[in-house]
Structure formats: structure tokens, C-alpha cells
Design a protein around this motif. Structure first.
Motif, short mmCIF file in Angstrom:
data_model
loop_
_atom_site.label_atom_id
_atom_site.label_comp_id
_atom_site.label_asym_id
_atom_site.label_seq_id
_atom_site.Cartn_x
_atom_site.Cartn_y
_atom_site.Cartn_z
N LYS A 1 3.56 6.33 -16.87
CA LYS A 1 4.14 6.74 -15.60
C LYS A 1 3.04 7.04 -14.58
N LYS A 2 1.87 6.46 -14.82
CA LYS A 2 0.78 6.59 -13.87
C LYS A 2 1.02 5.58 -12.75
N PRO A 3 0.80 5.99 -11.50
CA PRO A 3 1.04 5.05 -10.40
C PRO A 3 0.03 3.91 -10.40
N ASP A 4 0.44 2.80 -9.86
CA ASP A 4 -0.44 1.65 -9.72
C ASP A 4 -1.19 1.69 -8.40
N GLY A 5 -0.79 2.56 -7.50
CA GLY A 5 -1.47 2.66 -6.22
C GLY A 5 -0.91 3.78 -5.38
N LEU A 6 -1.61 4.07 -4.28
CA LEU A 6 -1.20 5.14 -3.38
C LEU A 6 -1.33 4.65 -1.95
N PHE A 7 -0.28 4.86 -1.16
CA PHE A 7 -0.31 4.62 0.29
C PHE A 7 -0.29 5.98 0.96
N TYR A 8 -1.13 6.15 1.97
CA TYR A 8 -1.09 7.39 2.76
C TYR A 8 -1.12 7.00 4.22
N LEU A 9 -0.14 7.47 4.96
CA LEU A 9 0.03 7.11 6.36
C LEU A 9 -0.35 8.29 7.25
N PHE A 10 -1.28 8.06 8.16
CA PHE A 10 -1.71 9.08 9.12
C PHE A 10 -1.19 8.70 10.50
N ASP A 11 -0.82 9.69 11.27
CA ASP A 11 -0.48 9.50 12.68
C ASP A 11 -1.78 9.71 13.46
N VAL A 12 -2.44 8.62 13.85
CA VAL A 12 -3.74 8.74 14.53
C VAL A 12 -3.61 9.08 16.01
N SER A 13 -2.38 9.26 16.48
CA SER A 13 -2.19 9.66 17.87
C SER A 13 -2.02 11.18 17.98
N ASP A 14 -1.90 11.87 16.86
CA ASP A 14 -1.68 13.31 16.86
C ASP A 14 -2.97 14.04 16.50
N VAL B 1 -6.18 2.94 -3.27
CA VAL B 1 -5.64 3.77 -2.21
C VAL B 1 -5.65 2.97 -0.90
N PHE B 2 -4.52 2.94 -0.25
CA PHE B 2 -4.39 2.27 1.04
C PHE B 2 -4.14 3.34 2.09
N ILE B 3 -5.08 3.48 3.01
CA ILE B 3 -5.00 4.49 4.05
C ILE B 3 -4.61 3.78 5.34
N LEU B 4 -3.48 4.18 5.89
CA LEU B 4 -2.97 3.53 7.09
C LEU B 4 -3.03 4.49 8.27
N GLY B 5 -3.71 4.07 9.32
CA GLY B 5 -3.72 4.82 10.57
C GLY B 5 -2.65 4.22 11.48
N ASN B 6 -1.54 4.94 11.64
CA ASN B 6 -0.40 4.43 12.39
C ASN B 6 -0.38 4.99 13.81
N LYS B 7 0.36 4.33 14.67
CA LYS B 7 0.58 4.68 16.07
C LYS B 7 -0.65 4.39 16.94
N ARG C 1 -15.37 11.55 -3.64
CA ARG C 1 -14.66 10.93 -4.76
C ARG C 1 -15.05 9.46 -4.85
N LYS C 2 -15.07 8.99 -6.05
CA LYS C 2 -15.34 7.56 -6.24
C LYS C 2 -14.01 6.86 -6.40
N ILE C 3 -13.42 6.52 -5.27
CA ILE C 3 -12.12 5.86 -5.29
C ILE C 3 -12.23 4.51 -4.60
N LYS C 4 -11.33 3.64 -4.95
CA LYS C 4 -11.23 2.34 -4.29
C LYS C 4 -10.21 2.49 -3.17
#
Length: 109
Positions: free
Chosen positions: A10-23, A48-54, A77-80
Motif C-alpha cells: 500500500k505504498k504509493p507509486d508517486g506524489l503530486f503536490y499542487l502549489f498556488d504560486v499566485s498566493d 514527486v511531481f511539484i506543480l506550480g499552479n495559477k 532530502r534525496k528525492i526524485k
């Protein structure tokens, strides 16, 4: 995050994190929360997929400024990871995101 239903883990295969770059008022708090998530061993060794939205809103952070905010939590951290700037409203950057996602899922080591 997402979980591959074909595995018994039940370990995730990936992580998405969405940031509001206008705030600008919330970006530091968002980075702190993101940092706490990355500290969780549950997300160790997952892409890890880091998304800067807006990015369509003005003012909004540039990719360089956004990377500077994230630098401390990513260097510790040593993350991809991949950082992509998008506008979900105007669909800017979404094709690049899908291509990046496809590439990473097919080639991640």
C-alpha cells in the motif's frame, strides 16, 4: 498520491503536490506542509511531481522564485522530483506535465 492497484503493497507509486504560486501569503506555509509530507517514510523513494499552479494570475512566482522557495526542503532530502508550472484555467503547461509524467513513469529507476 496514487497507488498501483496491481501491487500488494500500500505504498504509493508517486506524489503530486499542487502549489498556488499566485498566493504569496501562503507559499511559505505551503512549503512547510509539503516538507512535513516529504518527511514521512511512506513517501520515501517515490517520484514527486511539484506543480506550480495559477501562473496566469498576476502577480505570480516565476519558476526561479518558486524553486528558491522549495530549495531548502528539496536539498535536505534525496528525492526524485520534477517541478512544472501550469495554469489549469488556461491549460498552459498541462501537455508538458502529461509528457513528463509519462516519461517518468516509464523510465523511473
Amino acid at each position: 498520491h496514487w497507488i498501483n492497484q496491481n501491487t500488494l503493497e500500500k505504498k504509493p507509486d508517486g506524489l503530486f503536490y499542487l502549489f498556488d504560486v499566485s498566493d504569496y501569503g501562503l507559499i511559505e506555509k505551503s512549503v512547510e506542509e509539503f516538507s512535513k509530507i516529504l518527511d514521512n517514510q511512506y513517501y520515501k523513494d517515490v517520484p514527486v511531481f511539484i506543480l506550480g499552479n495559477k501562473i496566469d494570475k498576476k502577480p505570480s512566482l516565476s519558476i526561479g522564485d518558486f524553486q528558491n522557495y522549495l530549495k531548502s526542503c528539496l536539498l535536505e532530502r534525496k528525492i526524485k522530483y520534477d517541478i512544472l508550472m501550469i495554469s489549469s484555467l488556461y491549460k498552459t503547461g498541462l501537455n508538458e506535465f502529461v509528457l513528463c509524467l509519462r516519461k517518468r513513469l516509464l523510465n523511473w529507476e
